[in-house]
Design a protein around this motif. Structure first.
Motif, PDB file in Angstrom:
ATOM      1  N   ALA A   3       0.826  -1.204   0.000  1.00 31.34           N
ATOM      2  CA  ALA A   3       0.000   0.000   0.000  1.00 31.34           C
ATOM      3  C   ALA A   3       0.863   1.257   0.000  1.00 31.34           C
ATOM      4  N   MET A   4       1.911   1.289   0.822  1.00 27.93           N
ATOM      5  CA  MET A   4       2.768   2.470   0.876  1.00 27.93           C
ATOM      6  C   MET A   4       3.509   2.682  -0.444  1.00 27.93           C
ATOM      7  N   LEU A   5       4.032   1.588  -1.004  1.00 24.04           N
ATOM      8  CA  LEU A   5       4.747   1.700  -2.274  1.00 24.04           C
ATOM      9  C   LEU A   5       3.822   2.163  -3.397  1.00 24.04           C
ATOM     10  N   SER A   6       2.553   1.732  -3.357  1.00 24.28           N
ATOM     11  CA  SER A   6       1.578   2.155  -4.363  1.00 24.28           C
ATOM     12  C   SER A   6       1.187   3.612  -4.174  1.00 24.28           C
ATOM     13  N   HIS A   7       1.207   4.052  -2.935  1.00 20.10           N
ATOM     14  CA  HIS A   7       0.715   5.372  -2.573  1.00 20.10           C
ATOM     15  C   HIS A   7       1.694   6.491  -2.940  1.00 20.10           C
ATOM     16  N   VAL A   8       2.960   6.164  -2.964  1.00 18.31           N
ATOM     17  CA  VAL A   8       4.010   7.177  -3.139  1.00 18.31           C
ATOM     18  C   VAL A   8       3.933   7.848  -4.514  1.00 18.31           C
ATOM     19  N   ASN A   9       4.079   9.168  -4.511  1.00 16.09           N
ATOM     20  CA  ASN A   9       4.287   9.933  -5.736  1.00 16.09           C
ATOM     21  C   ASN A   9       5.769  10.266  -5.806  1.00 16.09           C
ATOM     22  N   LYS A  39       9.557  14.953  -3.518  1.00 15.14           N
ATOM     23  CA  LYS A  39      10.740  14.564  -2.755  1.00 15.14           C
ATOM     24  C   LYS A  39      10.575  14.947  -1.282  1.00 15.14           C
ATOM     25  N   TRP A  40       9.534  14.424  -0.672  1.00 12.23           N
ATOM     26  CA  TRP A  40       9.327  14.588   0.759  1.00 12.23           C
ATOM     27  C   TRP A  40       8.618  13.354   1.299  1.00 12.23           C
ATOM     28  N   THR A  41       8.599  13.200   2.604  1.00 16.15           N
ATOM     29  CA  THR A  41       8.004  12.017   3.221  1.00 16.15           C
ATOM     30  C   THR A  41       6.489  12.061   3.102  1.00 16.15           C
ATOM     31  N   GLN A  42       5.942  10.977   2.529  1.00 13.48           N
ATOM     32  CA  GLN A  42       4.500  10.874   2.308  1.00 13.48           C
ATOM     33  C   GLN A  42       3.864   9.750   3.116  1.00 13.48           C
ATOM     34  N   CYS A  43       4.640   8.697   3.376  1.00 13.54           N
ATOM     35  CA  CYS A  43       4.140   7.535   4.121  1.00 13.54           C
ATOM     36  C   CYS A  43       4.987   7.353   5.379  1.00 13.54           C
ATOM     37  N   THR A  63       0.505  11.573   4.002  1.00 13.45           N
ATOM     38  CA  THR A  63      -0.816  11.202   3.473  1.00 13.45           C
ATOM     39  C   THR A  63      -1.205   9.755   3.789  1.00 13.45           C
ATOM     40  N   MET A  64      -0.261   8.962   4.343  1.00 10.28           N
ATOM     41  CA  MET A  64      -0.584   7.611   4.805  1.00 10.28           C
ATOM     42  C   MET A  64       0.202   7.335   6.080  1.00 10.28           C
ATOM     43  N   PHE A  65      -0.510   6.947   7.137  1.00 11.50           N
ATOM     44  CA  PHE A  65       0.104   6.666   8.434  1.00 11.50           C
ATOM     45  C   PHE A  65      -0.234   5.235   8.827  1.00 11.50           C
ATOM     46  N   VAL A  66       0.805   4.431   9.069  1.00 10.27           N
ATOM     47  CA  VAL A  66       0.622   3.025   9.438  1.00 10.27           C
ATOM     48  C   VAL A  66       1.139   2.815  10.852  1.00 10.27           C
ATOM     49  N   LEU A  67       0.304   2.261  11.709  1.00 10.97           N
ATOM     50  CA  LEU A  67       0.709   1.918  13.068  1.00 10.97           C
ATOM     51  C   LEU A  67       0.638   0.398  13.198  1.00 10.97           C
TER      52      LEU A  67
END
Length: 488
Positions: A160-166, A170-174, A246-250
């Motif tokens: 999911a994180m790899l799919s989500h990345v644009n 060049k900044w942290t998104q996930c 834009t995506m936070f995983v706990l």
């Protein structure tokens, strides 16, 4: 959304996951997705994270939750058969219930699909079938998922994180947080392997020992780390702009809230994120404390949870053997093992000292014995269990570090050399169930034998009988014919 919302039950079937390369935590962290960006001590070594509450474990009978989780990750190279069901609780019950049977149905980027297959995944596991369509949906949906190690959940949110990345940004998104240094590295390794063919996706580890320059902004799109360091990177050093996440995983939420300080740190991180940020929370258990935490962190979630199934003792025959002293217990054990046709056996002791003594004496009797106890490192324990699962040793002598989570189909006998008791000296029924549950798995017949060497231990047997409403039969290990008759 409450736990009792509309639910659909689906069967969990046997599936397989690839073998994940074992990570040597003593070495530097090597990067697959992009250049190295970990900094450690003056020799370049990563310094072990001290976030974990690593207090003493007494006499080797118990292991903390974080170590148990890591151990499960190391030993569960494939999914075990599971009779549990999954309940899918949707935020919007009028929305169609989607699931996928192939990774192609997810319409992943070709390089990401190649990475999935390169890891050895052939088809989604059950948790992936239902979680991935929700996680990848547009608009983004929040998720709370109950999923144990070995079910493919790390691969699910890594994908999911790899799919989500644009990659143009060049900044942290996930952002993904895990309770310990070792668990963060394990998750990061999955992301690295899955992203092998995504060279523009960069990953950074927010763990102690990875000292970053102040005054810069991270360009890595994915950050995985422990709560304390992630919080420092967001607030103290301002390496990450939380408003751009834009995506936070706990991950490992049950372990997180049991570790001193992590719960509050996680909430402080969460409060800095925007309401539009997609929230994903995973936990092996869903106790009330976990639910309260999850509901505080994840608004309006979809929920995937294991449908609670009553544990059964129907396939396990239970016996007790009356012994006068420790030497008699050992003699009875040898008689038992010599009289029954046993594929593999697990023997539980209360202390490390007793386990070591018993293993040594069994080896003198020419048995193939492995010893497992709490003073061993997690990787050492994983290696011992792997040898036992592969049949290289036929007997595993252990303390409570091995009472949960190990599924070896060939185990036909469990022996409680020492009966499990709680701090007050009463029967520890939960531990008893987990111990003897190592046999009689997958519908096969198993035997559990309890050694009784005093009036108090006989009282423990009676307590266990009353709790489970099952009769435990006396067994005379000196009478071969009686043993054969009772174990038919």
């Amino acid at each position: 959304m409450s736990k009792d919302s509309w639910a659909v039950a689906v069967d969990v079937q046997e599936a397989t996951t690839p073998s994940i390369q074992k990570l040597d935590f003593s070495k530097k962290v090597e990067r697959v997705c992009g250049p190295r960006n970990i900094r450690g001590d003056i020799n370049g070594n990563v310094v072990p994270d001290k976030d974990k509450d690593g207090g003493p474990r007494g006499d080797g009978e118990s292991v903390d939750q974080a170590e148990q989780s890591l151990l499960n990750k190391l030993i569960r190279r494939s999914l075990v058969k599971n009779r549990n069901q999954v309940e899918v609780l949707q935020r919007d019950p009028t929305s169609p219930l989607f699931s996928v049977k192939t990774f192609e149905e997810l319409r992943l980027k070709p390089e990401l699909l190649k990475g999935v297959y390169n890891m050895g995944f052939n088809r989604p596991s059950k948790i992936q079938e239902h979680a991935l369509p929700m996680i990848l949906a547009q608009p983004p949906q929040n998720l709370i998922a109950q999923s144990q190690s070995g079910t493919g959940k790390t691969a699910a949110f890594s994908l999911a994180m790899l799919s989500h990345v644009n990659t143009d940004n060049k900044w942290t998104q996930c952002l993904c947080i895990a309770p310990t240094y070792e668990l963060a590295l394990q998750t990061g390794q999955v992301i690295e392997q899955m992203g092998t063919f995504c060279p523009d996706v960069k990953l950074a580890y927010a763990i102690r020992g990875n000292r970053m320059e102040r005054g810069i902004k991270l360009q890595q799109q994915i950050v995985i780390g422990t709560p304390g360091t992630v919080l420092d990177w967001c607030t103290k050093y301002k390496l990450i702009d939380p408003k751009k996440i834009t995506m936070f995983v706990l991950d490992e939420a049950d372990v997180m809230i049991s570790t001193q300080g992590h719960r509050d740190q996680s909430i402080r991180i969460h409060r800095q994120l925007t309401k539009e940020c997609q929230m994903l929370l995973f936990s092996a258990t869903f106790e009330d404390s976990v639910w309260k935490f999850a509901e505080q962190v994840v608004p309006d979630p979809n929920i995937i949870k294991l449908k609670r199934e009553e544990e059964t003792l129907d396939t396990i025959k239970q016996f007790y053997v009356v012994c006068k002293e420790e030497e008699d217990k050992f003699t009875s054990l040898c008689n038992l093992y010599g009289s029954l046709t046993i594929a593999q056996a697990m023997i539980f002791c209360r202390t490390r000292v007793m386990a070591s003594w018993l293993a040594s004496n069994l080896i003198k009797e020419r048995h193939q014995v492995a010893l497992l106890s709490g003073e061993m490192t997690v990787e050492q324990r994983a290696a011992v269990i792997e040898r036992f699962k592969n049949g290289q040793e036929k007997v595993l002598v252990t303390t409570n570090v091995c009472s949960r989570g190990i599924d070896v189909e060939q185990v036909s006998l469990v022996v409680n050399f020492d009966l499990p008791v709680d701090m007050d000296g009463n029967a520890d029924n939960e531990t008893y169930l987990h111990r003897i549950g190592r046999t009689g798995r997958f519908g096969k017949r198993g035997f559990a034998v309890n050694m009784v060497d005093s009036k108090s231990s006989m009282d423990i047997i009676h307590q266990i009988e009353m709790h489970f409403n099952r009769k435990i039969i006396e067994l005379d290990t000196n009478n071969v014919k009686e043993m054969e008759r009772l174990t038919i």
